[in-house]
Write an enzyme that holds these catalytic residues in place. Structure first.
Site, mmCIF file in Angstrom:
data_model
loop_
_atom_site.group_PDB
_atom_site.id
_atom_site.type_symbol
_atom_site.label_atom_id
_atom_site.label_comp_id
_atom_site.label_asym_id
_atom_site.label_seq_id
_atom_site.Cartn_x
_atom_site.Cartn_y
_atom_site.Cartn_z
ATOM 1 N N ASP A 122 -28.555 -20.374 -9.317
ATOM 2 C CA ASP A 122 -27.168 -20.082 -8.935
ATOM 3 C C ASP A 122 -26.267 -20.170 -10.169
ATOM 4 O O ASP A 122 -26.745 -20.118 -11.317
ATOM 5 C CB ASP A 122 -26.736 -21.055 -7.817
ATOM 6 C CG ASP A 122 -25.642 -20.506 -6.927
ATOM 7 O OD1 ASP A 122 -24.469 -20.554 -7.334
ATOM 8 O OD2 ASP A 122 -25.956 -20.019 -5.828
ATOM 9 N N ASP A 123 -24.993 -20.322 -9.959
ATOM 10 C CA ASP A 123 -23.958 -20.339 -10.992
ATOM 11 C C ASP A 123 -24.312 -21.300 -12.141
ATOM 12 O O ASP A 123 -24.820 -22.399 -11.895
ATOM 13 C CB ASP A 123 -22.661 -20.813 -10.321
ATOM 14 C CG ASP A 123 -21.445 -20.584 -11.169
ATOM 15 O OD1 ASP A 123 -21.605 -20.173 -12.326
ATOM 16 O OD2 ASP A 123 -20.334 -20.830 -10.654
ATOM 17 N N ASP A 151 -21.371 -13.085 -5.661
ATOM 18 C CA ASP A 151 -20.330 -14.006 -5.197
ATOM 19 C C ASP A 151 -18.945 -13.513 -5.618
ATOM 20 O O ASP A 151 -18.808 -12.739 -6.572
ATOM 21 C CB ASP A 151 -20.623 -15.379 -5.851
ATOM 22 C CG ASP A 151 -20.029 -16.545 -5.088
ATOM 23 O OD1 ASP A 151 -19.254 -16.327 -4.167
ATOM 24 O OD2 ASP A 151 -20.365 -17.704 -5.461
ATOM 25 N N ASP A 154 -18.224 -8.852 6.165
ATOM 26 C CA ASP A 154 -17.760 -7.720 6.964
ATOM 27 C C ASP A 154 -18.817 -6.633 6.979
ATOM 28 O O ASP A 154 -19.800 -6.690 6.238
ATOM 29 C CB ASP A 154 -16.410 -7.200 6.430
ATOM 30 C CG ASP A 154 -16.486 -6.771 4.970
ATOM 31 O OD1 ASP A 154 -17.291 -5.868 4.653
ATOM 32 O OD2 ASP A 154 -15.739 -7.338 4.130
ATOM 33 N N SER A 176 -18.833 -15.059 -0.624
ATOM 34 C CA SER A 176 -17.493 -15.211 -1.169
ATOM 35 C C SER A 176 -17.057 -16.635 -0.876
ATOM 36 O O SER A 176 -16.516 -16.919 0.197
ATOM 37 C CB SER A 176 -16.523 -14.218 -0.529
ATOM 38 O OG SER A 176 -15.215 -14.530 -0.980
ATOM 39 N N GLY A 177 -17.370 -17.527 -1.821
ATOM 40 C CA GLY A 177 -17.053 -18.934 -1.598
ATOM 41 C C GLY A 177 -17.481 -19.300 -0.189
ATOM 42 O O GLY A 177 -16.712 -19.831 0.595
ATOM 43 N N GLY A 178 -18.726 -18.971 0.131
ATOM 44 C CA GLY A 178 -19.197 -19.060 1.507
ATOM 45 C C GLY A 178 -19.113 -17.682 2.136
ATOM 46 O O GLY A 178 -19.504 -16.685 1.544
ATOM 47 N N ARG A 201 -9.415 -21.243 -9.109
ATOM 48 C CA ARG A 201 -10.648 -21.742 -9.723
ATOM 49 C C ARG A 201 -10.647 -21.419 -11.224
ATOM 50 O O ARG A 201 -11.683 -21.118 -11.817
ATOM 51 C CB ARG A 201 -11.871 -21.114 -9.064
ATOM 52 C CG ARG A 201 -13.081 -22.061 -9.012
ATOM 53 C CD ARG A 201 -14.356 -21.347 -8.624
ATOM 54 N NE ARG A 201 -15.425 -22.290 -8.422
ATOM 55 C CZ ARG A 201 -16.709 -22.000 -8.467
ATOM 56 N NH1 ARG A 201 -17.104 -20.785 -8.702
ATOM 57 N NH2 ARG A 201 -17.608 -22.913 -8.278
ATOM 58 N N PHE A 203 0.859 -1.183 0.000
ATOM 59 C CA PHE A 203 0.000 0.000 0.000
ATOM 60 C C PHE A 203 0.895 1.233 0.000
ATOM 61 O O PHE A 203 1.651 1.470 0.954
ATOM 62 C CB PHE A 203 -0.884 -0.016 1.258
ATOM 63 C CG PHE A 203 -1.698 1.242 1.442
ATOM 64 C CD1 PHE A 203 -2.902 1.431 0.771
ATOM 65 C CD2 PHE A 203 -1.261 2.254 2.298
ATOM 66 C CE1 PHE A 203 -3.653 2.591 0.947
ATOM 67 C CE2 PHE A 203 -2.008 3.406 2.482
ATOM 68 C CZ PHE A 203 -3.201 3.572 1.807
ATOM 69 N N GLU A 241 -40.701 -36.038 4.011
ATOM 70 C CA GLU A 241 -39.719 -34.947 4.114
ATOM 71 C C GLU A 241 -40.334 -33.623 3.659
ATOM 72 O O GLU A 241 -40.098 -32.572 4.257
ATOM 73 C CB GLU A 241 -38.483 -35.283 3.270
ATOM 74 C CG GLU A 241 -37.601 -36.335 3.922
ATOM 75 C CD GLU A 241 -36.508 -36.862 2.992
ATOM 76 O OE1 GLU A 241 -35.429 -37.170 3.496
ATOM 77 O OE2 GLU A 241 -36.752 -36.973 1.762
HETATM 78 C C1 DGJ Z 1 -19.500 -20.306 -4.057
HETATM 79 C C2 DGJ Z 1 -20.760 -20.123 -3.264
HETATM 80 O O1 DGJ Z 1 -20.473 -20.036 -1.903
HETATM 81 C C3 DGJ Z 1 -21.718 -21.251 -3.584
HETATM 82 O O2 DGJ Z 1 -22.858 -21.139 -2.790
HETATM 83 C C4 DGJ Z 1 -22.048 -21.214 -5.038
HETATM 84 O O3 DGJ Z 1 -22.745 -20.038 -5.339
HETATM 85 C C5 DGJ Z 1 -20.773 -21.303 -5.853
HETATM 86 N N1 DGJ Z 1 -19.804 -20.317 -5.459
HETATM 87 C C6 DGJ Z 1 -21.063 -21.136 -7.312
HETATM 88 O O4 DGJ Z 1 -19.939 -21.087 -8.067
#
Ligand code: DGJ
Length: 729
Positions: free
Chosen positions: A370-371, A482, A538, A531-533, A447, A283, A613
């Site tokens: 989703d994706d 995401d 934040d 973000s990948g979960g 990825r 920075f 279920e």
């Molecule tokens: C990461 C996310 O956390 C997942 O829920 C899903 O949306 C994938 N990416 C899709 O690529």
């Protein structure tokens, strides 16, 4: 008045309902920190400062004959540089002559009503009726004319103080900032504190760690270009003996989504310094004459009521003063089903409609695609950046697909990963220079994707146009945003070589501009961050999105820890949580109990569920709606610590008026012929009588809190219990 400036004593005191914070313009006009803690009314805390001749701690020139005055041994409100304070710095500025000195003296104090704003970064806001005052103190270096402008807002009722910092170059030559911390807090008596932080990793975000503070610098931060899975920009300083319910706790929450740093230093004289702000790694920011650099906001809270007291302060404040979305409190969130773990990228319009039809019977309100719906994406090697519908999969087109879902009486949501590009994409083929890569050096793949250079205005404009176009093309109710990699190859071809140290921060500024535009253009859409979960969970993200995906780890027993850790600062209403196939030994009802401590949804192939279920899911979706006001609007209590050995994990939500409560228990471990176990409730009215799950028999609040509820033994592993407590008199 929340802020009092005593000109005679030169003290400035900030008052919230239960806390006070004091600083003083002291010797040679340096700004000293005097106090932060329980209310002290109008006490002058100057007497706390003692001066001694401390060897190897130099004296400023003007006080060279007074050897007892050294900045190294005084508590600073914002520490200086090269002025004899050898503790960690609040600022590192390279002046135009190459020197690194900054000796800011207080030259101006201004108090105003209302909340300060930053021009480039998100901040919390004041609502009508909030009592908020703001303070600005200008520290100016007499030689270089560099000014550090300290900003404070005091939210009296909320017991919250925010801080931010600006650096103005009031000189006539450029300067370079190498470190600028948003907060510097010096505790004159710093022994006996513990540090609590939320470290983790992919799939295991925000696990809780507590450590004793020793005589060195404890460093917590991220250099991944995002606030990250691995650390979180939130820490607690607490009394060594603080517990859930008792003890002094100070919270520091940075409102920033990029690289951040928290340093906690216990010095040679047991003074403790905490600094928090943008991470100085790579920075270097040029500030030209008359330009101003802004550092992100820090939200500080103090309580004597332990971790629960601190969490309540943050939960309440974030639910009212952080995010303007109508979904925070005006409109109830839908129960959703997400296609990711149901189909991954293997879907078409027919499959999605079938999932929606099946989900409708489970009480689901919204289908999220989703994706995998765009470009020619069938796996994660292509198409990021090509934000147009893949008509091989969505053969009827997006508009028609959404219509079909709407005709079922359901809403529709969609996934984006705007900050990324695949090499195999039309976007990359036409604009390879938009990807973040250094000439002559193939970029690190993660990825198999590359980050876009979000610092570029043309990239930002492209994303604003493309994402807005999709959102305007169909009746979209929900967006999942995401990001699936950490940043590397930090370099922008829009900036000269000597300004590449600005790219990390400019990326975040560009991202905020894009998000701000898209979200403000679509105030009726519910946005969820991801973000990948929960890798970028934040306060700044929660300024834009009312909810955030906690983790890709949907295992309900792991989720107990994930929600527990996240709840230390972020409200339950922000926690994206779904029932999935993960955790096959765990009954679906228990999965539902776990994700009811969050936004409650599904992520499985609904077409494969048995009738039984489906019936359970429908009941659980309805229960979530029934308890929504308790879970999203009430106070949350951690009744047990899932990181400790025990047979069950329990938590509780209680409405503000204490008339209703939901107490949940999951049996995580079975012991043969074990003792009867009890869970003690919290937050109830001691003298009120409560029914439990509609029982005729009533139980007093004090009995439930002091003696507790017996939890049935001899049950299968992973059994759960949900007790709905209702005040009957
Ligand atoms: C990461 C996310 O956390 C997942 O829920 C899903 O949306 C994938 N990416 C899709 O690529």
């Amino acid at each position: 008045m929340g802020i009092v400036y005593n000109k005679e004593k030169k003290t400035i005191t900030l008052h919230t309902k239960h806390s006070s914070y004091q600083m003083k313009i002291g010797n040679l006009d340096y700004l000293f920190h005097l106090y932060y803690g329980p209310s002290i009314c109008d006490a002058d805390m100057s007497y706390q400062i003692r001066q001694y001749d401390r060897g190897f701690s130099g004296n400023p020139y003007e006080s060279r004959n007074e050897r007892t005055f050294s900045l190294d041994a005084q508590p600073q409100e914002f520490s200086t540089q090269q002025q004899g304070d050898f503790r960690t710095t609040s600022i590192e500025v390279v002046n135009s002559d190459g020197s690194y000195s900054f000796g800011g003296k207080a030259v101006d104090v201004t108090i105003t009503g209302g909340k300060y704003k930053l021009n480039t970064l998100p901040t919390v806001f004041a609502n009508e009726g909030d009592t908020v005052d703001s303070l600005e103190v200008i520290l100016s270096d007499p030689v270089t004319k560099v000014q550090v402008i300290l900003l404070y807002s005091v939210f009296e009722e909320a017991d919250i103080i925010t801080r931010a910092v600006k650096v103005k170059n009031a000189g006539d030559t450029p300067i370079h900032l190498k470190k600028i911390m948003s907060v510097c807090l010096d505790f004159i008596n710093g022994s006996g504190f513990d540090l609590v932080s939320l470290p983790g990793r992919y799939g295991q975000e925000r696990q809780v760690e507590r450590q004793k503070i020793n005589h060195h610098i404890h460093t917590i931060g991220s250099v991944r270009g995002s606030s990250s899975h691995q650390q979180n920009p939130f820490v607690i300083l607490c009394d060594h003996d603080a517990t859930e319910d008792f003890g002094a706790c100070y919270g520091f929450c940075l409102m920033y989504s990029g690289n951040f740093l928290t340093e906690v230093e216990l010095d040679q004289y047991d003074q403790l310094r905490l600094v928090m702000g943008i991470h100085p790694k790579q920075f270097v920011y040029e500030v030209k004459p008359q330009e101003v650099f802004e550092g992100p906001e820090v939200i500080m809270a103090f309580t004597e009521n332990g971790f629960t007291g601190l969490s309540h302060l943050y939960h309440d404040f974030f639910r009212s003063n952080l995010c303007e979305s109508k979904f925070v409190s005006k409109v109830q969130r839908p129960v959703l089903i997400n296609s990711w773990e149901a189909a991954f990228m293997d879907f078409d319009d027919v499959k999605l409609v079938n999932i929606a039809k099946a989900a409708k019977k489970m009480g689901v309100d919204l289908l999220v695609m989703d994706d995998g719906w765009f470009g020619k994406r069938d796996d994660d090697n292509s198409s990021l950046g090509d934000w147009y519908v893949n008509e091989n999969k969505i053969k009827c087109g997006l508009h028609k697909l959404v219509e079909q879902i709407n005709d079922l009486g359901m809403k529709f949501g969609i996934w984006f990963e705007p900050e990324m590009v695949s090499e195999d994409s039309d976007l990359y083929r036409s604009h390879p220079d938009w990807a973040m890569q250094i000439p002559g050096r193939p970029a690190v793949r993660s990825r198999n994707q590359i980050a876009l250079d979000m610092s570029r205005k043309d990239v930002q404009d492209y994303l604003i146009e493309k994402v807005n176009a999709i959102l305007d093309d169909a009746n979209i109710y929900y967006v999942k945003w995401d990001i699936n990699r950490s940043l590397t190859d930090i370099w922008s071809n829009q900036l000269p070589a000597e300004r590449q140290g600005e790219v990390y921060h400019r990326y975040i500024l560009g991202l905020y501009r894009v998000m701000d535009n898209i979200i403000k253009t679509h105030p009726d859409i519910l946005f969820e961050g991801c973000s990948g979960g929960g890798g970028r969970y934040d306060a700044a993200m929660l300024h834009y999105y009312p909810q955030y995906w906690v983790s890709d780890n949907n295992h309900p027993i792991d989720r107990l820890k994930l929600h527990y850790g996240t709840s230390f600062v972020y409200p339950i209403s922000t926690m994206g949580a779904h029932i999935s196939d993960s955790g096959r030994l765990v009954p679906i009802k228990t999965k539902a109990v776990v994700v009811m401590c969050g936004t409650f949804g599904y992520e499985l192939d609904a077409t494969h569920l048995s009738e039984e279920e489906v019936k359970i899911c429908k009941e659980q979706s309805d229960l979530f709606r029934k308890y929504y006001h308790i879970i999203f609007g009430g106070d949350y209590y951690r009744l047990s610590n899932p990181f400790e050995v025990g047979n069950m994990t329990a938590w509780q939500h209680v409405t503000k008026d204490k008339s209703e409560s939901l107490l949940s228990v999951v049996v995580t471990n079975l012991t043969c012929n074990g003792p009867q176990e009890y869970v003690r409730a919290k937050g109830l009215k001691p003298d009120a009588m409560y029914s439990i799950n509609g029982s005729k028999e009533l139980y007093s609040g004090s009995a439930l809190m002091h003696a507790g509820l017996p939890i049935e033994r001899e049950v299968p592993e992973y059994t759960s219990f949900q007790f709905y407590l209702k005040k009957e008199g």
